[in-house]
Design a protein around this motif. Structure first.
Motif, PDB file in Angstrom:
ATOM      1  N   PRO A   5       0.783  -1.241   0.000  1.00 37.40           N
ATOM      2  CA  PRO A   5       0.000   0.000   0.000  1.00 37.40           C
ATOM      3  C   PRO A   5       0.815   1.293   0.000  1.00 37.40           C
ATOM      4  CG  PRO A   5      -0.817  -1.533   1.657  1.00 37.40           C
ATOM      5  CD  PRO A   5       0.480  -2.073   1.161  1.00 37.40           C
ATOM      6  N   ILE A   6       2.117   1.225   0.273  1.00 34.24           N
ATOM      7  CA  ILE A   6       2.903   2.460   0.268  1.00 34.24           C
ATOM      8  C   ILE A   6       2.880   3.091  -1.123  1.00 34.24           C
ATOM      9  CG2 ILE A   6       5.184   3.468   0.699  1.00 34.24           C
ATOM     10  CD1 ILE A   6       5.663   1.206   2.701  1.00 34.24           C
ATOM     11  N   SER A   7       2.790   2.261  -2.162  1.00 33.31           N
ATOM     12  CA  SER A   7       2.648   2.737  -3.547  1.00 33.31           C
ATOM     13  C   SER A   7       3.757   3.713  -3.934  1.00 33.31           C
ATOM     14  CB  SER A   7       1.281   3.403  -3.758  1.00 33.31           C
ATOM     15  OG  SER A   7       0.247   2.549  -3.348  1.00 33.31           O
ATOM     16  N   CYS A   8       4.995   3.289  -3.782  1.00 26.43           N
ATOM     17  CA  CYS A   8       6.141   4.143  -4.118  1.00 26.43           C
ATOM     18  C   CYS A   8       6.090   4.562  -5.584  1.00 26.43           C
ATOM     19  CB  CYS A   8       7.459   3.398  -3.891  1.00 26.43           C
ATOM     20  SG  CYS A   8       7.781   3.001  -2.181  1.00 26.43           S
ATOM     21  N   SER A   9       6.583   5.759  -5.860  1.00 30.48           N
ATOM     22  CA  SER A   9       6.756   6.198  -7.245  1.00 30.48           C
ATOM     23  C   SER A   9       8.143   5.752  -7.699  1.00 30.48           C
ATOM     24  CB  SER A   9       6.643   7.718  -7.345  1.00 30.48           C
ATOM     25  OG  SER A   9       5.374   8.111  -6.903  1.00 30.48           O
ATOM     26  N   LEU A  10       8.159   4.786  -8.620  1.00 31.55           N
ATOM     27  CA  LEU A  10       9.417   4.186  -9.039  1.00 31.55           C
ATOM     28  C   LEU A  10       9.856   4.790 -10.372  1.00 31.55           C
ATOM     29  CD1 LEU A  10       8.425   0.450  -8.450  1.00 31.55           C
ATOM     30  CD2 LEU A  10       9.547   1.990  -6.842  1.00 31.55           C
ATOM     31  N   ALA A  11      11.166   4.930 -10.523  1.00 31.90           N
ATOM     32  CA  ALA A  11      11.711   5.358 -11.804  1.00 31.90           C
ATOM     33  C   ALA A  11      12.782   4.352 -12.216  1.00 31.90           C
ATOM     34  CB  ALA A  11      12.299   6.752 -11.681  1.00 31.90           C
ATOM     35  N   VAL A  12      12.712   3.902 -13.453  1.00 32.49           N
ATOM     36  CA  VAL A  12      13.693   2.941 -13.957  1.00 32.49           C
ATOM     37  C   VAL A  12      14.523   3.627 -15.034  1.00 32.49           C
ATOM     38  CG1 VAL A  12      14.032   0.715 -15.067  1.00 32.49           C
ATOM     39  CG2 VAL A  12      12.115   1.049 -13.507  1.00 32.49           C
ATOM     40  N   GLY A  17     -10.398   8.454  -5.125  1.00 40.59           N
ATOM     41  CA  GLY A  17     -11.198   7.821  -4.081  1.00 40.59           C
ATOM     42  C   GLY A  17     -10.782   6.400  -3.803  1.00 40.59           C
ATOM     43  N   GLY A  18     -10.153   5.761  -4.773  1.00 36.24           N
ATOM     44  CA  GLY A  18      -9.773   4.357  -4.629  1.00 36.24           C
ATOM     45  C   GLY A  18      -8.303   4.205  -4.276  1.00 36.24           C
ATOM     46  N   LEU A  19      -7.877   2.961  -4.133  1.00 34.78           N
ATOM     47  CA  LEU A  19      -6.499   2.654  -3.764  1.00 34.78           C
ATOM     48  C   LEU A  19      -5.543   3.057  -4.889  1.00 34.78           C
ATOM     49  CD1 LEU A  19      -7.111  -0.949  -2.363  1.00 34.78           C
ATOM     50  CD2 LEU A  19      -7.034   1.187  -1.078  1.00 34.78           C
ATOM     51  N   ARG A  20      -4.371   3.543  -4.508  1.00 32.11           N
ATOM     52  CA  ARG A  20      -3.425   4.021  -5.527  1.00 32.11           C
ATOM     53  C   ARG A  20      -2.967   2.909  -6.458  1.00 32.11           C
ATOM     54  NH1 ARG A  20       0.576   6.415  -1.617  1.00 32.11           N
ATOM     55  NH2 ARG A  20      -0.565   4.864  -0.408  1.00 32.11           N
ATOM     56  N   ARG A  21      -2.876   1.674  -5.904  1.00 27.67           N
ATOM     57  CA  ARG A  21      -2.425   0.621  -6.826  1.00 27.67           C
ATOM     58  C   ARG A  21      -3.503   0.301  -7.853  1.00 27.67           C
ATOM     59  NH1 ARG A  21      -2.198  -3.613  -1.895  1.00 27.67           N
ATOM     60  NH2 ARG A  21      -3.618  -2.251  -0.831  1.00 27.67           N
ATOM     61  N   ASN A  22      -4.777   0.569  -7.516  1.00 30.00           N
ATOM     62  CA  ASN A  22      -5.822   0.391  -8.522  1.00 30.00           C
ATOM     63  C   ASN A  22      -5.758   1.476  -9.585  1.00 30.00           C
ATOM     64  OD1 ASN A  22      -6.849  -2.000  -7.622  1.00 30.00           O
ATOM     65  ND2 ASN A  22      -8.429  -1.066  -6.330  1.00 30.00           N
ATOM     66  N   VAL A  23      -5.379   2.696  -9.197  1.00 35.18           N
ATOM     67  CA  VAL A  23      -5.162   3.741 -10.198  1.00 35.18           C
ATOM     68  C   VAL A  23      -4.040   3.295 -11.133  1.00 35.18           C
ATOM     69  CG1 VAL A  23      -4.423   6.134 -10.565  1.00 35.18           C
ATOM     70  CG2 VAL A  23      -5.976   5.584  -8.674  1.00 35.18           C
ATOM     71  N   ALA A  24      -2.973   2.715 -10.546  1.00 35.97           N
ATOM     72  CA  ALA A  24      -1.822   2.295 -11.352  1.00 35.97           C
ATOM     73  C   ALA A  24      -2.186   1.145 -12.287  1.00 35.97           C
ATOM     74  CB  ALA A  24      -0.667   1.883 -10.438  1.00 35.97           C
ATOM     75  N   GLN A  25      -2.816   0.093 -11.719  1.00 37.63           N
ATOM     76  CA  GLN A  25      -2.998  -1.107 -12.549  1.00 37.63           C
ATOM     77  C   GLN A  25      -4.286  -1.093 -13.366  1.00 37.63           C
ATOM     78  OE1 GLN A  25      -2.742  -4.534 -10.005  1.00 37.63           O
ATOM     79  NE2 GLN A  25      -4.020  -3.660  -8.425  1.00 37.63           N
ATOM     80  N   CYS A  26      -5.202  -0.176 -13.079  1.00 37.06           N
ATOM     81  CA  CYS A  26      -6.451  -0.144 -13.851  1.00 37.06           C
ATOM     82  C   CYS A  26      -6.531   1.054 -14.792  1.00 37.06           C
ATOM     83  CB  CYS A  26      -7.658  -0.118 -12.922  1.00 37.06           C
ATOM     84  SG  CYS A  26      -7.784  -1.592 -11.906  1.00 37.06           S
ATOM     85  N   LEU A  27      -5.938   2.176 -14.429  1.00 34.26           N
ATOM     86  CA  LEU A  27      -5.999   3.359 -15.300  1.00 34.26           C
ATOM     87  C   LEU A  27      -4.683   3.568 -16.044  1.00 34.26           C
ATOM     88  CD1 LEU A  27      -7.957   5.976 -13.126  1.00 34.26           C
ATOM     89  CD2 LEU A  27      -8.842   4.204 -14.639  1.00 34.26           C
ATOM     90  N   ASP A  28      -3.588   3.789 -15.288  1.00 34.17           N
ATOM     91  CA  ASP A  28      -2.301   4.094 -15.918  1.00 34.17           C
ATOM     92  C   ASP A  28      -1.909   3.022 -16.927  1.00 34.17           C
ATOM     93  OD1 ASP A  28      -2.447   6.069 -14.070  1.00 34.17           O
ATOM     94  OD2 ASP A  28      -0.792   5.374 -12.811  1.00 34.17           O
ATOM     95  N   ASP A  29      -2.155   1.759 -16.548  1.00 38.88           N
ATOM     96  CA  ASP A  29      -1.749   0.631 -17.387  1.00 38.88           C
ATOM     97  C   ASP A  29      -2.466   0.638 -18.736  1.00 38.88           C
ATOM     98  OD1 ASP A  29      -0.117  -1.520 -17.696  1.00 38.88           O
ATOM     99  OD2 ASP A  29      -1.472  -2.962 -16.763  1.00 38.88           O
ATOM    100  N   TYR A  30      -3.613   1.275 -18.826  1.00 36.96           N
ATOM    101  CA  TYR A  30      -4.401   1.277 -20.066  1.00 36.96           C
ATOM    102  C   TYR A  30      -4.548   2.694 -20.621  1.00 36.96           C
ATOM    103  CZ  TYR A  30      -5.261  -3.513 -18.790  1.00 36.96           C
ATOM    104  OH  TYR A  30      -5.070  -4.828 -18.483  1.00 36.96           O
ATOM    105  N   ASP A  31      -3.724   3.612 -20.110  1.00 37.42           N
ATOM    106  CA  ASP A  31      -3.746   5.003 -20.579  1.00 37.42           C
ATOM    107  C   ASP A  31      -5.131   5.629 -20.493  1.00 37.42           C
ATOM    108  OD1 ASP A  31      -0.994   4.978 -21.193  1.00 37.42           O
ATOM    109  OD2 ASP A  31      -1.421   3.903 -23.059  1.00 37.42           O
TER     110      ASP A  31
END
Lengths: 121, 426
Positions: free
Chosen positions: A10-17, B201-215
């Motif tokens: 859940p920390i959700s780090c911003s990673l850069a590669v 409103g949702g979890l950040r990893r859901n923003v990453a894997q559901c939105l960012d991943d599909y632009d």
């Protein structure tokens, strides 16, 4: 340089590669080694778990949810989903039954993610 | 009318109700589990995506797998399961003098008929439902094509329909984020997610894997101001909002779409509880509970999203077990110890449970924070003195924060002053 939000915890780090010369890569922004490994994988060979539904005949449900036993390379995800749209199974099905073995040669099996009994009447 | 007698009646067969029924059976209670749908599992049955069970089972499962695992266990247990059965009314303490059958539940169902269930204790596990369009401030004409994210999820994953071709999502709750990805993979073009608040409103990893991943674009501090179309949605007007969440004139843009998906929050489903006279907490939207998950009316317990909206199903299952343990203890006739109040202190919006009985060696506390804080310290004060401290690299409002409070770890039993839970920043 490529940026990711880490999804390991859940920390959700911003990673850069950053790709270095000689095929080496460096990861910055990560608080742990698992995050570093995730960023490397995500940069070099991103993978995703397939979850979707397939058609099912004669069951108490209209669609059977399925899941991959392991992640597949990201670029295979949509091809695999298209392939699964063409598949139809017949009830009864037990959770864990293999629906498609070694999907598109990826080494990953697609299994039933729930059970379905034969529809009565 | 048919009469059924049980030690414990569980209302709702989702993750909370299933884990409550399993634990109750494990403790030897004669248990009846009542579910309105044809199958056990609740909303998990439409969650075909993975990410469930990480805490409890240390592996990634899909929602349907998580549900099936519990449903199989319930059917193997001694619990009596009534599916396609609706509870119409709860009647606390008025069904006879015997303690073991004091509470009444009127139920109805096509297969189970009308029935009166008498039970010593009742565990409420009705879950939650989505905020409808009126609560999202969407007024005016009512064309087809305005659906909640959960309804879209059911159409696509359970019924097998695509409810539109081009979608706009209002609100960035987790179900909306999950459905942005799912709709994209199913061939629906998702134009964007519009969130009125300045953070998702949702979890950040859901923003990453559901939105960012599909632009898929996420536009913060923006909202839908108008829905166009008479019979069917033809588009929406979106606009940026100011700090007071009012649309900023001149920023309106028309976005063509035939589907508006709402993901604007969840509300615990407590009509039965309110009707039974159970005291409600205005912040959680659920009953006021103690650490046995017992409500203000003795013998009534609550578990899962009916008590407060959780972000992880693992926690929901845990509260089901806690409620079953509390119900069994209540049935045992043991006098319950006095409780102290648990207060939400600085930057904490609520703590569940809101009361703690004093003799419990260990108690799980679930809370939500008011704002994102990095390098945070969760502190519990008993009678004003710090008795517990835990560092968190970051806390955010969408992610529940948990603590396991041990009295033994502190400076003794909290007195009338009770406990206060607060979050300290840098």
């Amino acid at each position: 340089m490529k940026k990711f939000t880490c999804i390991v915890c859940p920390i959700s780090c911003s990673l850069a590669v950053q790709a270095e010369g000689g095929g080496d890569i460096t990861v910055t922004g990560s608080k742990c080694d698992r995050g570093k490994a995730y960023a490397k994988d995500e940069y070099l060979a991103p993978k995703r778990v397939i979850t979707t539904t397939v058609k099912i005949d004669g069951a108490d449900i209209a669609l059977l949810p399925v899941i991959g036993t392991a992640p597949v390379p990201k670029e295979l995800l949509r091809t695999c989903l298209r392939h699964l749209y063409g598949i139809k199974v017949t009830a009864p099905v037990r959770m864990g039954d293999v629906i498609e073995r070694d999907i598109l040669g990826s080494g990953v099996d697609i299994v039933a993610a729930r059970s379905a009994v034969i529809k009565k009447g | 009318m048919r009469e059924i007698t049980a030690d414990i009646a569980v209302v709702g067969g989702g993750p909370a109700g299933m884990s409550a029924a399993l634990r109750a059976c494990g403790l030897g209670a004669k248990t009846v589990l009542i579910e309105r749908d044809a199958a056990l599992g609740g909303i998990l049955n439409q969650c075909v995506h993975d990410g469930f069970g990480l805490l409890r089972f240390k592996k990634q499962m899909s929602g349907s797998q998580y549900a099936q695992q519990f449903a199989d266990a319930v059917y193997e247990s001694s619990a009596s399961v009534m599916t396609e059965t609706t509870v119409l009314k709860l009647i606390p303490g008025e069904c006879g003098s015997k303690a073991q059958s004091r509470q009444g539940l009127y139920t109805t169902g096509e297969k189970t008929g009308g029935a009166l269930i008498r039970a010593g204790a009742v565990i409420l596990a009705m879950g939650c439902r989505e905020r409808p369009r009126q609560q999202a401030g969407i007024v005016g004409s009512r064309p087809a094509g305005v659906l909640t994210a959960g309804a879209v999820q059911k159409y696509i994953n359970v019924e097998g329909y695509l409810p539109g071709r081009k979608a706009v999502i209002l609100g960035s709750g987790d179900i909306g984020l999950i459905m942005a990805r799912r709709m994209t993979l199913e061939g629906i073009d998702v134009a964007g997610v519009y969130e009125i608040m300045p953070s998702p409103g949702g979890l950040r990893r859901n923003v990453a894997q559901c939105l960012d991943d599909y632009d898929i674009p996420l536009r913060l501090s923006s909202t839908v101001t108008e829905v166009h179309g008479k019979k069917r949605v033809e588009g929406v007007t979106v606009a940026d909002v100011d700090a007071a969440r009012h649309p900023i004139p001149g920023t309106e843009v028309f976005v063509p779409c035939d589907l508006l998906v709402l993901s604007v929050g969840l509300i615990p489903e407590n009509e039965l509880s309110r009707d039974a006279g159970i005291e409600m907490d205005p912040v959680t939207g659920g009953p006021v509970l103690d650490n046995f998950m017992m409500a203000s009316v003795p013998g009534f317990f609550a578990a899962g999203n009916v008590s407060a909206v959780f972000d992880l199903v693992d926690y929901v299952s845990d509260t089901g077990e806690a409620a079953a343990e509390g119900a069994c203890r209540f049935l045992g006739g043991e006098a319950l110890p006095e409780y102290v109040t648990v207060r939400a202190g600085d930057d904490v919006s609520f703590v569940l449970p809101g009361k703690i009985r004093r003799d419990l060696p260990s108690s799980a506390l679930y809370m939500r924070v008011k704002r994102t804080i990095e390098n945070a310290v969760l502190e519990i004060l008993a009678d004003g003195k710090p008795v517990y401290e835990k560092k968190h690299p970051i806390v955010t409002p969408p992610e529940m924060v948990t603590a396991r409070f041990h009295e033994s770890a502190g400076s003794g039993v909290p007195d009338a002053g009770g406990l206060t839970v607060r979050i300290l920043g840098d």
